[in-house]
Design an enzyme around this catalytic site. Structure first.
Site, PDB file in Angstrom:
ATOM      1  N   LYS A  35       1.048  -1.243  -0.045  1.00 12.26           N
ATOM      2  CA  LYS A  35       0.147   0.102   0.165  1.00 12.26           C
ATOM      3  C   LYS A  35       0.971   1.402  -0.127  1.00 12.26           C
ATOM      4  O   LYS A  35       0.628   2.114  -0.465  1.00 12.26           O
ATOM      5  CB  LYS A  35      -0.786   0.171   1.551  1.00 12.26           C
ATOM      6  N   GLU A 152     -18.734   7.131   1.335  1.00 20.37           N
ATOM      7  CA  GLU A 152     -18.290   6.717   0.517  1.00 20.37           C
ATOM      8  C   GLU A 152     -18.337   7.503  -0.679  1.00 20.37           C
ATOM      9  O   GLU A 152     -19.981   7.702  -1.605  1.00 20.37           O
ATOM     10  CB  GLU A 152     -17.997   5.557   0.420  1.00 20.37           C
ATOM     11  N   LYS A 201     -21.428   8.144  17.038  1.00 18.91           N
ATOM     12  CA  LYS A 201     -21.124   8.188  16.028  1.00 18.91           C
ATOM     13  C   LYS A 201     -22.579   6.659  15.766  1.00 18.91           C
ATOM     14  O   LYS A 201     -22.948   6.620  14.757  1.00 18.91           O
ATOM     15  CB  LYS A 201     -19.899   7.338  15.596  1.00 18.91           C
ATOM     16  N   ASN A 205     -25.608   5.504  12.907  1.00 26.37           N
ATOM     17  CA  ASN A 205     -25.631   4.942  12.374  1.00 26.37           C
ATOM     18  C   ASN A 205     -26.386   3.583  12.256  1.00 26.37           C
ATOM     19  O   ASN A 205     -26.637   2.491  11.291  1.00 26.37           O
ATOM     20  CB  ASN A 205     -23.836   3.680  11.866  1.00 26.37           C
ATOM     21  N   ALA A 249     -36.366   4.677  -0.738  1.00 22.04           N
ATOM     22  CA  ALA A 249     -36.831   3.461  -0.855  1.00 22.04           C
ATOM     23  C   ALA A 249     -35.954   2.568  -1.966  1.00 22.04           C
ATOM     24  O   ALA A 249     -36.063   3.219  -3.170  1.00 22.04           O
ATOM     25  CB  ALA A 249     -38.083   2.536  -1.093  1.00 22.04           C
ATOM     26  N   GLY A 250     -35.656   1.036  -2.506  1.00 22.94           N
ATOM     27  CA  GLY A 250     -34.655   0.453  -3.251  1.00 22.94           C
ATOM     28  C   GLY A 250     -34.551  -1.170  -2.677  1.00 22.94           C
ATOM     29  O   GLY A 250     -36.024  -1.969  -1.984  1.00 22.94           O
ATOM     30  N   CYS A 257     -20.255  -0.393   6.404  1.00 18.12           N
ATOM     31  CA  CYS A 257     -20.422   1.037   7.993  1.00 18.12           C
ATOM     32  C   CYS A 257     -21.773   0.712   8.618  1.00 18.12           C
ATOM     33  O   CYS A 257     -21.830   0.293   9.169  1.00 18.12           O
ATOM     34  CB  CYS A 257     -20.711   2.265   7.403  1.00 18.12           C
TER      35      CYS A 257
HETATM   36  C1  UGA Z   1     -21.972   5.460   5.874  1.00 25.15           C
HETATM   37  C2  UGA Z   1     -23.099   7.216   6.571  1.00 25.15           C
HETATM   38  O1  UGA Z   1     -23.803   8.098   5.305  1.00 25.15           O
HETATM   39  C3  UGA Z   1     -21.806   8.502   6.692  1.00 25.15           C
HETATM   40  O2  UGA Z   1     -22.696   8.971   7.001  1.00 25.15           O
HETATM   41  C4  UGA Z   1     -20.702   7.631   7.681  1.00 25.15           C
HETATM   42  O3  UGA Z   1     -19.630   8.284   7.830  1.00 25.15           O
HETATM   43  C5  UGA Z   1     -20.268   6.096   7.258  1.00 25.15           C
HETATM   44  O4  UGA Z   1     -21.562   5.835   6.959  1.00 25.15           O
HETATM   45  C6  UGA Z   1     -19.668   5.512   8.044  1.00 25.15           C
HETATM   46  O5  UGA Z   1     -19.529   5.223   8.492  1.00 25.15           O
HETATM   47  O6  UGA Z   1     -18.541   5.127   7.932  1.00 25.15           O
HETATM   48  P1  UGA Z   1     -21.588   5.057   3.812  1.00 25.15           P
HETATM   49  O7  UGA Z   1     -21.916   3.927   3.532  1.00 25.15           O
HETATM   50  O8  UGA Z   1     -20.352   5.060   2.648  1.00 25.15           O
HETATM   51  O9  UGA Z   1     -21.848   6.078   4.310  1.00 25.15           O
HETATM   52  O10 UGA Z   1     -22.946   5.261   2.408  1.00 25.15           O
HETATM   53  P2  UGA Z   1     -24.412   6.070   2.144  1.00 25.15           P
HETATM   54  O11 UGA Z   1     -24.767   6.588   1.103  1.00 25.15           O
HETATM   55  O12 UGA Z   1     -25.188   6.346   3.738  1.00 25.15           O
HETATM   56  O13 UGA Z   1     -25.354   4.691   1.735  1.00 25.15           O
HETATM   57  C7  UGA Z   1     -25.455   3.331   2.911  1.00 25.15           C
HETATM   58  C8  UGA Z   1     -26.073   2.490   1.999  1.00 25.15           C
HETATM   59  O14 UGA Z   1     -27.161   3.462   2.277  1.00 25.15           O
HETATM   60  C9  UGA Z   1     -26.376   2.594   0.488  1.00 25.15           C
HETATM   61  O15 UGA Z   1     -26.511   1.062   0.839  1.00 25.15           O
HETATM   62  C10 UGA Z   1     -27.250   2.767   0.099  1.00 25.15           C
HETATM   63  O16 UGA Z   1     -27.338   2.221  -1.749  1.00 25.15           O
HETATM   64  C11 UGA Z   1     -28.653   3.018   1.285  1.00 25.15           C
HETATM   65  N1  UGA Z   1     -29.164   4.000   0.974  1.00 25.15           N
HETATM   66  C12 UGA Z   1     -29.066   5.768   1.472  1.00 25.15           C
HETATM   67  C13 UGA Z   1     -31.040   4.380   0.762  1.00 25.15           C
HETATM   68  O17 UGA Z   1     -31.493   2.512   0.911  1.00 25.15           O
HETATM   69  N2  UGA Z   1     -31.264   4.472   1.031  1.00 25.15           N
HETATM   70  C14 UGA Z   1     -31.485   5.433   1.224  1.00 25.15           C
HETATM   71  O18 UGA Z   1     -31.893   7.300   1.318  1.00 25.15           O
HETATM   72  C15 UGA Z   1     -30.331   6.066   1.200  1.00 25.15           C
END
Ligand code: UGA
Length: 427
Positions: A35, A152, A201, A205, A249-250, A257
Site C-alpha cells: 500500500k 463513500e 457515531k 449509523n 426505498a430500493g 458501515c
Molecule cells: C455511511 C453514512 O452515511 C456516513 O455518514 C458514515 O460516515 C459512513 O456510513 C461510515 O460510517 O463510515 P456510506 O456507507 O458511505 O456512509 O454510504 P451511504 O451513502 O450512507 O449509503 C449507505 C447505504 O444506504 C447504501 O447501500 C445506500 O444505497 C443505502 N441508502 C441510502 C438507501 O437505501 N436509501 C437512502 O435513502 C440512502
C-alpha cells in the site's frame, strides 16, 4: 499544525488529504508495504472521486508524506489521529488494530500529544485505551474522540463541508486545540465527552438505516395499495421533523458501515442487557427487501428464472464507489443463481473487486454488450450512467423486454410505451 494519521485506509487517507489541503503538515503511517509503495507513486487503493488528485497535489507540495515509521511521523506531531479499521468479528467489534496502533503510538511518543480516535469504537473505550497506552509510555498525552461521518463517493465533500463536527473530550484545553484544528471546516460544532461522541457515531449509523428500512417497509405497502413510494416519502420528508434524506426505498442498505455498526450496536446492547428490538427489525427488514425483489424478478420472468440469462446492472454497494462490501448485488446474484439463472453483470468500476468474490458470472464493462439476447434487465446499483440508458436500443437487444428496477430510477410510462414490462419497488 503538525499531524500524524495512523492508517491509510478510507478514513485515514481522506482525513490526511483534507487536513493537508487546509494547510497542515501531515504524515500518514501505513504498515502495509504494498500500500505504501502505491501511495508513494500517487496510487490510491480504492475509487473515490477527487481523492487521488488531492493526495498527489499535497504530496508534491510537501504537505503530505507517507511512512512506515511511527517514530519518524509522530516525532513532531501535536495531534495524532488513529484511523485504523474496526471490522466486525462475529458481530463483535474487532479492536485489535486500535490496540496495536495505540501501542505503537505510545512506544514512539517523545513529546506530549493529543491522540484522537477516529476509528468507530465502542462508547466509553477511551479510558481502557488510556490505561493500555500508559503501559508503554511515560510521556503525557490526552485522548479524544472525533468520529467521522463521511460517505463513500462523497468523502471530500462530506469532510470539507460536514453537517457537524463532534469533538469528544475530557478536558477543555483539548477541546480548544481540536476546535482550532477544525476552524476552517464549516458545520455545527458539538463538544461532549468521548463516550458520547462515540455513541453519536453508532446512533447515527443506526438511525439512518432505520429510516431506510422504514421506507422499504412502506414501499411494500405501496405495491399492495397502488401508492407510489417516491411520492409518499417525498410527502413524509416534507415534514421538517422527519426530513427528506435517507427515505429512498430500493434494495436496502449495504456497504462497510451500516451493516457492521448495526451488528456492533446490537452486540453491545446485548452485553449491556438491553434488547434493542427496533434495530433487530431494521436489520431483518433490510435482508427481506432483497428476497422481496428477487421474488418480483422471478414473477416477471414468468414464474421461473431457471436457465434464463439475466443482466444485473451495478455491483458496488452504491454508485460512485468500487466498494462491494455487503453490496445488495452479491445477494441478488446469489439468490438468482440458486434459482438457476445465468447472470451477466456490469459495473463502471467495481468489476475487479466483484471478480474476487462472485463466481460463475460473466462480467461486462459495456451494458449494451451484456444485454444482447438476455431475458431481463435488473437494475441493482443506480449509477448515473445506468439512469440514462438508450431504451430504444435496449428494446432491440433484449430477448424479453423486461426491466426490474431496484431503485425506481426509470420512467414507467416511457418504458411501457416502448413495449417493456416494467416494475420498480413500491411504484
Ligand atoms: C455511511 C453514512 O452515511 C456516513 O455518514 C458514515 O460516515 C459512513 O456510513 C461510515 O460510517 O463510515 P456510506 O456507507 O458511505 O456512509 O454510504 P451511504 O451513502 O450512507 O449509503 C449507505 C447505504 O444506504 C447504501 O447501500 C445506500 O444505497 C443505502 N441508502 C441510502 C438507501 O437505501 N436509501 C437512502 O435513502 C440512502
Amino acid at each position: 499544525m503538525n499531524l500524524t494519521i495512523i492508517g491509510a485506509g478510507y478514513v485515514g487517507l481522506v482525513t490526511a488529504a483534507v487536513f493537508a489541503k487546509l494547510g497542515n503538515e501531515v504524515w500518514v503511517v501505513e504498515i502495509d508495504n504494498d500500500k505504501l509503495k502505491k501511495l508513494s507513486c500517487g496510487e490510491i487503493p480504492f475509487y473515490e472521486p477527487g481523492l487521488g488528485e488531492l493526495i498527489t497535489k499535497n504530496t508534491s507540495a510537501g504537505k503530505l508524506r507517507f511512512t512506515k515509521s511511527y517514530k519518524e511521523a509522530i516525532l513532531g506531531s501535536e495531534i495524532i489521529f488513529v484511523c485504523v479499521g474496526t471490522p466486525s468479528k462475529n458481530g463483535k467489534v474487532d479492536l485489535s488494530y486500535v490496540y496495536s496502533a495505540t501501542k505503537s503510538v505510545a512506544e514512539n511518543l517523545k513529546n506530549p500529544a493529543t491522540i484522537v480516535i477516529k476509528s468507530t469504537v465502542p462508547p466509553g473505550i477511551n479510558s481502557k485505551i488510556e490505561k493500555w497506552m500508559k503501559r508503554f509510555t511515560k510521556v503525557s498525552f490526552d485522548l479524544a474522540s472525533v468520529p467521522e461521518f463521511l460517505r463513500e463517493g462523497k468523502a471530500l465533500e462530506d469532510s470539507l463541508h460536514p453537517y457537524r463536527v463532534v469533538i469528544g473530550v475530557e478536558k477543555k484545553s483539548v477541546a480548544k486545540k481540536l476546535l482550532q484544528l477544525h476552524k476552517k471546516i464549516p458545520g455545527k460544532r458539538l463538544v461532549c465527552n468521548s463516550a458520547s461522541a462515540q455513541m453519536i457515531k453508532y446512533a447515527s449509523n443506526a438511525y439512518l438505516p432505520t429510516k431506510i428500512s422504514f421506507a422499504n417497509s412502506i414501499s411494500i405497502l405501496c405495491d399492495k395499495f397502488g401508492a407510489k413510494v417516491e411520492d409518499v416519502m417525498k410527502g413524509v420528508g416534507m415534514d421538517k421533523r422527519i426530513g427528506p434524506d435517507f427515505l429512498a426505498a430500493g434494495l436496502g442498505y449495504g456497504g462497510s458501515c451500516f451493516p457492521k455498526d448495526i451488528s456492533a450496536l446490537l452486540h453491545l446492547s446485548k452485553k449491556a442487557g438491553y434488547n434493542f428490538s427496533i434495530l433487530k427489525a431494521v436489520e431483518k427488514t433490510n435482508r427481506k427487501q432483497v428476497d422481496y425483489f428477487v421474488k418480483k424478478v422471478v414473477r416477471l420472468c414468468g414464474g421461473s428464472v431457471k436457465d434464463k440469462i439475466l443482466v444485473v446492472l451495478g455491483l458496488s454497494f452504491k454508485p460512485d464507489t468500487s466498494d462491494i462490501r455487503n453490496a445488495r448485488s452479491l445477494l441478488v446474484i446469489e439468490e438468482l443463481q440458486e434459482k438457476g439463472a445465468k447472470i451477466r453483470a456490469c459495473d463502471p468500476v467495481a468489476i475487479s473487486e466483484a471478480q474476487k468474490v462472485i463466481k460463475e458470472v460473466k462480467f461486462f464493462g459495456d451494458p449494451y454488450e451484456a444485454m444482447k439476447g438476455v431475458g431481463a434487465l435488473i437494475l441493482v446499483t443506480e449509477w448515473e450512467q445506468y439512469k440514462n440508458l438508450d431504451f430504444v436500443k435496449i428494446k432491440k437487444l433484449l430477448k424479453s423486454p423486461i426491466v426490474i428496477d431496484g431503485w425506481n430510477v426509470y420512467n414507467r410510462k416511457r418504458l411501457e410505451k416502448l413495449g417493456f414490462v416494467y416494475e420498480g419497488i413500491g411504484k
